[in-house]
Design an enzyme around this catalytic site. Structure first.
Site, short mmCIF file in Angstrom:
data_model
loop_
_atom_site.label_atom_id
_atom_site.label_comp_id
_atom_site.label_asym_id
_atom_site.label_seq_id
_atom_site.Cartn_x
_atom_site.Cartn_y
_atom_site.Cartn_z
N GLY A 24 32.48 30.76 44.24
CA GLY A 24 33.05 29.46 44.62
C GLY A 24 31.98 28.43 44.92
O GLY A 24 32.09 27.65 45.86
N GLY A 25 30.93 28.39 44.08
CA GLY A 25 29.81 27.49 44.35
C GLY A 25 30.10 26.02 44.11
O GLY A 25 29.49 25.15 44.75
N GLY A 56 37.35 26.97 42.74
CA GLY A 56 38.06 25.75 42.34
C GLY A 56 37.60 24.54 43.14
O GLY A 56 36.54 24.56 43.76
N THR A 114 33.70 25.65 38.04
CA THR A 114 34.51 24.42 38.07
C THR A 114 33.70 23.14 37.86
O THR A 114 34.13 22.24 37.13
CB THR A 114 35.25 24.34 39.43
OG1 THR A 114 36.06 25.51 39.56
CG2 THR A 114 36.12 23.11 39.53
N ASP A 169 32.85 38.44 34.39
CA ASP A 169 33.17 38.01 35.75
C ASP A 169 34.63 38.32 36.13
O ASP A 169 35.55 38.14 35.32
CB ASP A 169 32.91 36.49 35.85
CG ASP A 169 32.81 36.01 37.28
OD1 ASP A 169 32.40 36.79 38.14
OD2 ASP A 169 33.14 34.83 37.52
N HIS A 170 34.81 38.75 37.37
CA HIS A 170 36.15 39.00 37.93
C HIS A 170 37.03 39.89 37.07
O HIS A 170 38.21 39.58 36.84
CB HIS A 170 36.88 37.66 38.20
CG HIS A 170 36.35 36.94 39.38
ND1 HIS A 170 36.56 37.36 40.68
CD2 HIS A 170 35.59 35.82 39.46
CE1 HIS A 170 35.94 36.54 41.51
NE2 HIS A 170 35.34 35.59 40.81
N ASP A 211 36.74 43.22 40.36
CA ASP A 211 37.28 42.48 41.51
C ASP A 211 38.56 43.13 42.02
O ASP A 211 39.65 42.91 41.49
CB ASP A 211 37.54 41.01 41.13
CG ASP A 211 38.06 40.21 42.32
OD1 ASP A 211 38.20 40.79 43.42
OD2 ASP A 211 38.33 39.01 42.14
P1 13P Z 1 33.81 27.77 41.08
O1 13P Z 1 34.66 27.60 39.88
O2 13P Z 1 34.47 27.31 42.33
O3 13P Z 1 32.44 27.22 40.91
O4 13P Z 1 33.62 29.35 41.31
C1 13P Z 1 32.97 30.07 40.31
C2 13P Z 1 33.01 31.52 40.61
O5 13P Z 1 32.90 31.97 41.74
C3 13P Z 1 33.17 32.43 39.46
O6 13P Z 1 33.14 33.75 39.82
#
Ligand code: 13P
Length: 279
Positions: free
Chosen positions: A207-208, A179, A231, A81-82, A103
């Site tokens: 960002g779920g 976050g 998060t 990821d990222h 990313d």
């Molecule tokens: P959160 O940490 O806000 O859930 O976001 C996770 C995310 O988008 C990882 O790529």
């Protein structure tokens, strides 16, 4: 079993549900995530983020993750990821991950295109799928004020970006941030509808954590096929260790409780995303 991102997202698109990407930072999270997916009979995307490699070195993460994917009773996509560092992204591809994210969302458009294309060419040659981001999903407390909307994804750029890069899945910025939200997010569902209408590739929501149940239901209905969560699982583990410390619970019991707390978070999300019984 280990599966590709493309395969998971194709089925999600046909069934009009989303599959969760859950990032792991330790063994409790990894085990909680896979137990949840198996109990829900759901496909799952198990991830590790480049930014977390100082906490969980890639060599350890990849061994745990590939073991889990090979032995799981549900389809598992392993996702890096990222990624921002080409060599780290390629190390994930070489370690057997089925999917990587590049990313370049904080870079100027042309640079994002150039770098994403380079990652796509190299990863595709190894049989690995690629996600990239257009627009910029920022960080809570940093990017969700001021003219944050200027970072949102422009529908007009979507297919241009997809054609220029060869990317397999596209993360879009429609009002979420990574976050803990400092204020209630208001997602731009009209923008999502316009993007979904024309996009040649499945759409991803970052960002779920902290979104409402309705946000998930509406965005999945609106065409999101992958939702990223991290998060909220970290907070669940923290809470359990805090409670354990207060009550004098044993460390061993804390570890199990932390794994179970992660599992509850993940099961709840899987149900909201509609991927239960889709394995
Ligand atoms: P959160 O940490 O806000 O859930 O976001 C996770 C995310 O988008 C990882 O790529």
């Amino acid at each position: 079993m280990l599966v590709s991102l493309k395969d998971i997202l194709k089925k999600a698109n046909e069934g009009k549900y989303a599959v969760g990407l859950f990032n792991m930072l330790n063994l409790e999270m990894a085990r909680g995530i896979i137990e949840a997916a198996e109990e829900e009979a759901s496909p799952v995307i198990l991830g590790v983020a480049e930014v977390h490699l100082p906490i969980i070195p890639f060599e350890y993460a990849s061994i745990i993750m590939t073991h889990i994917a090979r032995n799981a009773s549900v389809p598992v996509c392993l996702h890096f990821d990222h990624g921002t560092d080409f060599d780290k992204i390629m190390a994930a591809a070489d370690a057997g991950f089925s999917s990587v994210m590049y990313d370049g969302s904080a870079l100027p458009y042309e640079e994002n295109v150039r770098n994403t294309r380079r990652v796509c060419e190299a990863a595709h040659a190894k049989g690995v799928d690629v996600e990239a981001e257009l627009g910029h999903v920022g960080t809570a407390g940093v990017d969700d004020s001021g003219d944050y909307e200027s970072m949102y994804t422009e529908a007009e750029q979507v297919n241009k970006f997809i054609d220029a890069t060869g990317v397999d899945a596209l993360a879009v910025a429609i009002g979420t941030v990574h976050g803990q939200y400092r204020k209630t997010p208001h997602l731009d569902l009209n923008r999502l509808a316009n993007i979904y209408k024309i996009s040649k590739r499945p759409l991803v929501l970052h960002g779920g954590s902290g979104l409402s149940d309705d946000d998930f239901i509406n965005t999945v209905k609106g065409g999101i096929r992958k939702v990223n969560i991290c998060t909220e699982m970290c907070l669940a583990e923290n809470r359990v260790y805090g409670e354990g410390f207060q009550s004098g619970r044993s460390f061993e019991a804390n570890v199990v409780a932390a794994k179970d707390a992660v599992k509850e978070v993940v099961k709840n999300k899987i149900r909201l995303f509609g991927s239960s019984a889709k394995a």
